[in-house]
Write a protein that holds these residues in place. Structure first.
Motif, mmCIF file in Angstrom:
data_model
loop_
_atom_site.group_PDB
_atom_site.id
_atom_site.type_symbol
_atom_site.label_atom_id
_atom_site.label_comp_id
_atom_site.label_asym_id
_atom_site.label_seq_id
_atom_site.Cartn_x
_atom_site.Cartn_y
_atom_site.Cartn_z
ATOM 1 N N PHE A 24 43.276 40.616 35.381
ATOM 2 C CA PHE A 24 42.600 39.769 34.398
ATOM 3 C C PHE A 24 43.623 38.925 33.643
ATOM 4 O O PHE A 24 43.424 37.729 33.442
ATOM 5 C CB PHE A 24 41.787 40.626 33.429
ATOM 6 C CG PHE A 24 41.102 39.834 32.362
ATOM 7 C CD1 PHE A 24 39.974 39.071 32.649
ATOM 8 C CD2 PHE A 24 41.581 39.836 31.065
ATOM 9 C CE1 PHE A 24 39.351 38.334 31.659
ATOM 10 C CE2 PHE A 24 40.960 39.114 30.066
ATOM 11 C CZ PHE A 24 39.832 38.357 30.370
ATOM 12 N N GLU A 25 44.728 39.525 33.253
ATOM 13 C CA GLU A 25 45.797 38.794 32.544
ATOM 14 C C GLU A 25 46.380 37.690 33.419
ATOM 15 O O GLU A 25 46.710 36.607 32.930
ATOM 16 C CB GLU A 25 46.900 39.751 32.100
ATOM 17 C CG GLU A 25 46.539 40.579 30.898
ATOM 18 C CD GLU A 25 46.361 39.758 29.629
ATOM 19 O OE1 GLU A 25 47.111 38.780 29.423
ATOM 20 O OE2 GLU A 25 45.458 40.091 28.849
ATOM 21 N N LEU A 26 46.513 37.952 34.714
ATOM 22 C CA LEU A 26 46.981 36.907 35.627
ATOM 23 C C LEU A 26 45.999 35.737 35.646
ATOM 24 O O LEU A 26 46.404 34.573 35.611
ATOM 25 C CB LEU A 26 47.154 37.469 37.043
ATOM 26 C CG LEU A 26 48.390 38.328 37.260
ATOM 27 C CD1 LEU A 26 48.298 39.060 38.592
ATOM 28 C CD2 LEU A 26 49.640 37.490 37.199
ATOM 29 N N ARG A 34 49.429 29.296 30.462
ATOM 30 C CA ARG A 34 50.293 30.035 29.533
ATOM 31 C C ARG A 34 51.712 30.207 30.086
ATOM 32 O O ARG A 34 52.674 30.123 29.339
ATOM 33 C CB ARG A 34 49.662 31.386 29.236
ATOM 34 C CG ARG A 34 50.468 32.265 28.331
ATOM 35 C CD ARG A 34 49.764 33.517 27.925
ATOM 36 N NE ARG A 34 49.090 34.190 29.028
ATOM 37 C CZ ARG A 34 48.275 35.209 28.879
ATOM 38 N NH1 ARG A 34 48.005 35.667 27.676
ATOM 39 N NH2 ARG A 34 47.710 35.783 29.910
ATOM 40 N N ASP A 35 51.833 30.431 31.374
ATOM 41 C CA ASP A 35 53.147 30.666 31.977
ATOM 42 C C ASP A 35 53.531 29.582 32.985
ATOM 43 O O ASP A 35 54.329 29.809 33.875
ATOM 44 C CB ASP A 35 53.158 32.032 32.677
ATOM 45 C CG ASP A 35 52.995 33.174 31.697
ATOM 46 O OD1 ASP A 35 53.684 33.155 30.660
ATOM 47 O OD2 ASP A 35 52.187 34.074 31.971
ATOM 48 N N GLY A 36 52.974 28.395 32.832
ATOM 49 C CA GLY A 36 53.243 27.301 33.759
ATOM 50 C C GLY A 36 52.056 26.358 33.782
ATOM 51 O O GLY A 36 51.303 26.262 32.819
ATOM 52 N N ALA A 37 51.879 25.702 34.895
ATOM 53 C CA ALA A 37 50.772 24.749 35.035
ATOM 54 C C ALA A 37 49.443 25.481 35.197
ATOM 55 O O ALA A 37 49.387 26.589 35.731
ATOM 56 C CB ALA A 37 51.009 23.855 36.245
ATOM 57 N N ILE A 38 48.375 24.862 34.727
ATOM 58 C CA ILE A 38 47.024 25.392 34.931
ATOM 59 C C ILE A 38 46.710 25.313 36.419
ATOM 60 O O ILE A 38 46.932 24.293 37.061
ATOM 61 C CB ILE A 38 45.990 24.599 34.116
ATOM 62 C CG1 ILE A 38 46.210 24.850 32.618
ATOM 63 C CG2 ILE A 38 44.567 24.961 34.532
ATOM 64 C CD1 ILE A 38 45.346 23.985 31.716
ATOM 65 N N ASP A 39 46.198 26.403 36.957
ATOM 66 C CA ASP A 39 45.815 26.474 38.367
ATOM 67 C C ASP A 39 44.497 27.239 38.441
ATOM 68 O O ASP A 39 44.483 28.474 38.436
ATOM 69 C CB ASP A 39 46.908 27.175 39.165
ATOM 70 C CG ASP A 39 46.663 27.158 40.670
ATOM 71 O OD1 ASP A 39 45.489 27.047 41.085
ATOM 72 O OD2 ASP A 39 47.648 27.281 41.423
ATOM 73 N N LEU A 40 43.393 26.489 38.492
ATOM 74 C CA LEU A 40 42.078 27.119 38.461
ATOM 75 C C LEU A 40 41.786 27.927 39.720
ATOM 76 O O LEU A 40 41.058 28.921 39.661
ATOM 77 C CB LEU A 40 40.991 26.079 38.216
ATOM 78 C CG LEU A 40 41.058 25.360 36.867
ATOM 79 C CD1 LEU A 40 39.883 24.386 36.717
ATOM 80 C CD2 LEU A 40 41.087 26.343 35.710
ATOM 81 N N VAL A 65 35.455 29.485 34.824
ATOM 82 C CA VAL A 65 36.434 28.712 35.591
ATOM 83 C C VAL A 65 35.735 27.982 36.734
ATOM 84 O O VAL A 65 35.999 26.810 36.996
ATOM 85 C CB VAL A 65 37.561 29.633 36.116
ATOM 86 C CG1 VAL A 65 38.394 28.950 37.173
ATOM 87 C CG2 VAL A 65 38.444 30.092 34.967
ATOM 88 N N ALA A 66 34.817 28.669 37.399
ATOM 89 C CA ALA A 66 34.105 28.083 38.541
ATOM 90 C C ALA A 66 33.316 26.839 38.134
ATOM 91 O O ALA A 66 33.161 25.912 38.935
ATOM 92 C CB ALA A 66 33.178 29.110 39.170
ATOM 93 N N LYS A 76 38.213 28.159 48.515
ATOM 94 C CA LYS A 76 39.631 28.454 48.716
ATOM 95 C C LYS A 76 40.051 29.654 47.869
ATOM 96 O O LYS A 76 40.763 30.548 48.347
ATOM 97 C CB LYS A 76 40.484 27.238 48.367
ATOM 98 C CG LYS A 76 41.956 27.461 48.608
ATOM 99 C CD LYS A 76 42.767 26.208 48.383
ATOM 100 C CE LYS A 76 44.234 26.488 48.680
ATOM 101 N NZ LYS A 76 45.057 25.314 48.448
ATOM 102 N N ALA A 77 39.614 29.702 46.619
ATOM 103 C CA ALA A 77 39.959 30.823 45.728
ATOM 104 C C ALA A 77 39.399 32.136 46.268
ATOM 105 O O ALA A 77 40.089 33.168 46.244
ATOM 106 C CB ALA A 77 39.431 30.559 44.325
ATOM 107 N N GLN A 78 38.181 32.112 46.769
ATOM 108 C CA GLN A 78 37.574 33.312 47.328
ATOM 109 C C GLN A 78 38.325 33.773 48.573
ATOM 110 O O GLN A 78 38.545 34.968 48.772
ATOM 111 C CB GLN A 78 36.105 33.060 47.652
ATOM 112 C CG GLN A 78 35.254 32.892 46.412
ATOM 113 C CD GLN A 78 33.845 32.426 46.717
ATOM 114 O OE1 GLN A 78 33.591 31.792 47.740
ATOM 115 N NE2 GLN A 78 32.926 32.744 45.820
ATOM 116 N N LYS A 79 38.739 32.826 49.379
ATOM 117 C CA LYS A 79 39.508 33.153 50.583
ATOM 118 C C LYS A 79 40.841 33.798 50.205
ATOM 119 O O LYS A 79 41.244 34.800 50.803
ATOM 120 C CB LYS A 79 39.745 31.887 51.413
ATOM 121 C CG LYS A 79 40.530 32.120 52.673
ATOM 122 C CD LYS A 79 40.714 30.827 53.457
ATOM 123 C CE LYS A 79 41.452 31.110 54.736
ATOM 124 N NZ LYS A 79 42.714 30.445 54.848
#
Length: 89
Positions: A24-26, A34-40, A65-66, A76-79
């Protein structure tokens, strides 16, 4: 480099037996940048994995997010989530 820090945090939580919170934190890290670029795509992936481990809050965040992602990005995220789950277990 920031992503490596995020991933190492995953293992710190995992060692404590709290994997769903680590995943969840990831998701939070990637969804907020928070730790770099936003990557949905990565955020959705980690929220999905956290949700599969029983984190109910991750389900809500994954849905949020979806709503900002295209259908192709969600697929792609599900894969990626499936591939990660298969590679780990």
């Amino acid at each position: 480099m920031a992503r490596m820090d995020v991933l190492s945090r995953q293992f710190d939580y995992s060692a404590q037996g709290d994997q769903s919170d680590a995943f969840f934190e990831l998701g939070l890290s990637f969804s907020t940048g928070r730790d770099g670029a936003i990557d949905l795509i990565q955020a959705h992936k980690w929220f999905n994995i956290a949700a599969s481990r029983g984190n109910d809050e991750a389900k809500r965040y994954r849905s949020e997010v979806a709503s900002d992602m295209s259908k192709a990005e969600i697929i792609k995220a599900q894969k990626l989530a499936r591939e990660w789950l298969v590679s780990v277990h």
